[in-house]
Scaffold this active site. Structure first.
Site, PDB file in Angstrom:
ATOM      1  N   SER A 146      18.109  -5.205  -3.427  1.00 52.96           N
ATOM      2  CA  SER A 146      17.218  -6.155  -2.775  1.00 52.96           C
ATOM      3  C   SER A 146      15.937  -6.350  -3.580  1.00 52.96           C
ATOM      4  O   SER A 146      15.987  -6.733  -4.738  1.00 52.96           O
ATOM      5  CB  SER A 146      16.932  -5.700  -1.347  1.00 52.96           C
ATOM      6  N   ASP A 299      14.388 -13.478  -2.449  1.00 50.01           N
ATOM      7  CA  ASP A 299      14.424 -12.186  -3.140  1.00 50.01           C
ATOM      8  C   ASP A 299      15.657 -12.100  -4.031  1.00 50.01           C
ATOM      9  O   ASP A 299      16.509 -12.999  -4.029  1.00 50.01           O
ATOM     10  CB  ASP A 299      14.333 -11.034  -2.139  1.00 50.01           C
ATOM     11  N   ASP A 303      18.933 -12.814   0.206  1.00 47.63           N
ATOM     12  CA  ASP A 303      19.094 -12.712   1.653  1.00 47.63           C
ATOM     13  C   ASP A 303      17.771 -12.861   2.409  1.00 47.63           C
ATOM     14  O   ASP A 303      17.769 -13.089   3.608  1.00 47.63           O
ATOM     15  CB  ASP A 303      19.811 -11.419   2.057  1.00 47.63           C
TER      16      ASP A 303
END
Length: 573
Positions: A146, A299, A303
């Site tokens: 992430s 990002d 997501d």
């Protein structure tokens, strides 16, 4: 076996790749880092695993990937031949070693006789979720960390519904991963390349076609003069966003060219996190150059999404809660006006997400349900209510900038969100309003809901112990007030009990157990404390409401200071 013995075992392993050998040489010169790399196995939790890249049992490398996937393969085999044939979809983002880790996972599955579907260049997490559903695969894997710094990577596992594994299935997978044993001793069976299928543009097109259904007013794309700047922050979403916005007809989109190509070094940002103002540095330059109305950033794994709105003072970054409130207002307004609002419509949010969205949803006749932190729990609810028909999914979100509008994906989807944010901005611009105007109109209607977050990083063995100690001590030393405001009730998700200070009988919390405490204050404010599931952090969340912005700002700062001071005493012990 001690961390030093494990280090020697790895150092003596003849087949260790040179990249990990080189890392071992560096570790040998730094005792603290050496201990951290080998003091435990990298934890495979309910969402998978995430950690620093490097050699060691507590690091992300080809061996920890092989061990995790060997455990996953054992779990799939227990489900039978059909599950093995349905297989696993694998995607990865732009991070260091992501292609290598994805290939290692595919090879490990294939060597165990399990079909693997592999994207051969970066794709977003929501596209992985969609692909699992589209292909009727048994599971999915996405290699991503992430928004973590460049030295991190991770491995998330998805079920056949396209959501991250529910707690029961995750526990079963964790058991098999643990039983996989020493990562260095896992031998690969003969590789069967017929069991690895590479996914191509057909799957991209299928996802794009579903994205188009997110639009409530498709004609706005070709008529609006809204100016937008978008950046994927060197992540996986750039290609997809550019394609969908072009195909639906938006013309005034400016892309931050320096950040459009996937690059795991994230060379132009301090942190690829759209929650942070610094991530918008390049987007702001583009915005000023092109007089953009809004700036949008996704990002690295596509997501989560951040939003900044033009003001006379410059660009103002909205919080995740504020963007969520605007999206709920826009989407439910459209459903109401078109007569498509279901009588049983429901919005889903996490326990640390603002109640602002709840009051907006109620205004339009929709209910809201809280779930534990983690989008998997929203995905789980979507599946539950699809089966029971008790409620119809309207929108799901969390304060950390993750939103889901249509359930063809079962994880937060920045691509859906980008499309909806731009359409909402175009819609309100035609009415002479900015998205900030919409936000403040909502505040005037419902009250000034403001939220805050304090994160304290505590790395390594000592850090993990400090976080554990804090949560133990705060349960022993029960709080009665925060910043002079009395606590009226407390929710302890580890015991699944809601207790009250006025003598009322305790009530059960009908959610899975989790190491989280939430306090409700007499003035309507709340405070929540929980350890991060993906980073070495303890997090304090705050929510306040009042009749004015100034009062809410003052109250929020008082709560943050008082509670952080109280909690930090335990971290220092």
């Amino acid at each position: 076996m001690s961390y030093k013995q494990l280090f020697e075992q790895w150092n003596d392993f003849a087949e260790l790749e040179s990249v990990w050998k080189e890392d071992l040489h560096l570790l040998a010169k730094d005792e603290k880092r050496l201990e951290d790399a080998f003091y435990r196995d990298l934890e495979f939790g309910t969402g998978g695993m995430r950690g620093e890249i490097g050699a060691g049992t507590n690091r992300m490398n080809t061996y920890t990937i092989r061990k995790a996937t060997t455990g996953l393969a054992a779990y799939i085999k227990t489900a039978g031949v059909d599950a093995m044939k349905r297989g696993v979809v694998i995607a990865y983002d732009s991070r260091r070693f992501s292609p290598e880790f994805a290939n290692e996972a595919a090879n490990t599955l294939a060597s165990n006789g399990i079909q693997a579907y592999l994207y051969n260049d970066p794709r977003t997490t929501p596209q992985l979720s969609f692909s699992v559903r589209k292909l009727n695969a048994f599971m999915g894997i996405v290699v991503t960390a992430s928004h973590n710094p460049p030295e991190y990577n991770g491995y998330k596992v998805y079920g056949e519904d396209g959501a991250q594994l529910n707690l029961q299935d995750a526990d079963a997978v964790i058991h098999y991963v643990t039983d996989a044993g020493d990562a260095l001793q896992i031998t690969q069976n003969a590789f069967n390349d017929r069991l690895v299928t590479y996914l191509d543009e057909d799957m991209d097109s299928a996802y794009i076609n579903e994205l188009k259904t997110v639009q409530e007013n498709p004609t706005l794309a070709s008529t609006t003069d809204l100016k937008v700047v978008f950046t994927p922050l060197h992540g996986a979403s750039g290609k997809t966003v550019k394609r969908i916005l072009s195909e639906v007809g938006y013309e005034h989109i400016h892309y931050v060219e320096e950040q459009m190509e996937p690059n795991g070094e994230f060379p132009t940002v301090k942190s690829p996190n759209p929650e942070e103002q610094s991530a918008f540095e390049y987007a702001i330059r583009y915005g000023e150059k092109h007089d953009a109305d809004i700036l949008v950033a996704a990002d690295p794994d596509g997501d989560r999404v951040g939003l900044a709105v033009k003001t006379v003072e410059g660009y103002k970054l909205l919080t995740g809660n504020q963007t969520g409130a605007i999206l709920i207002e826009y989407l439910l307004t459209q459903r109401k006006e078109k007569g498509t609002m279901p009588a049983n419509g429901r919005v889903f949010k996490t326990i640390v997400t603002s109640d602002f969205g709840r009051v907006i949803a109620e205004y339009y006749g929709a209910s809201t349900e809280d779930v534990l932190t983690g989008f998997k729990f929203i995905g789980e609810k979507i599946k539950q209510y699809e089966e029971t028909k008790e409620y119809e999914f309207l929108f799901g979100y969390e304060e950390s900038y993750g939103y889901l509008i249509k359930s063809f994906a079962r994880d937060k989807d920045a691509i859906q969100s980008v499309l909806a944010i731009i359409e909402a901005a175009a819609f309100y611009k035609e009415k002479g309003m900015t998205l900030l105007d919409v936000l403040y109109a909502l505040y005037e209607r419902h009250g000034y809901y403001l939220e805050g977050l304090v994160s304290v990083t505590k790395k390594g063995v000592s850090g993990a112990n400090a976080i554990k100690n804090l949560l133990e001590q705060v349960r022993i030393n029960q709080l009665t007030e925060v910043a002079g405001i009395e606590i009226s009730s407390q929710e302890d998700y580890s015991t699944s009990l809601r207790t009250f200070t006025d003598g009322r009988k305790a009530e059960p919390i009908l959610l899975p157990k989790s190491n989280v405490l939430k306090y409700f204050l007499a003035d309507g404010s709340w405070v929540c404390v929980r350890p991060s599931g993906t980073e070495p952090k303890i997090k304090y969340y705050f929510g306040v409401t009042s009749g004015s912005e100034a009062e809410s700002i003052t109250k929020l700062e008082l709560l943050k200071e008082a509670f952080s001071t109280e909690m930090n005493k335990y971290l220092e012990d």
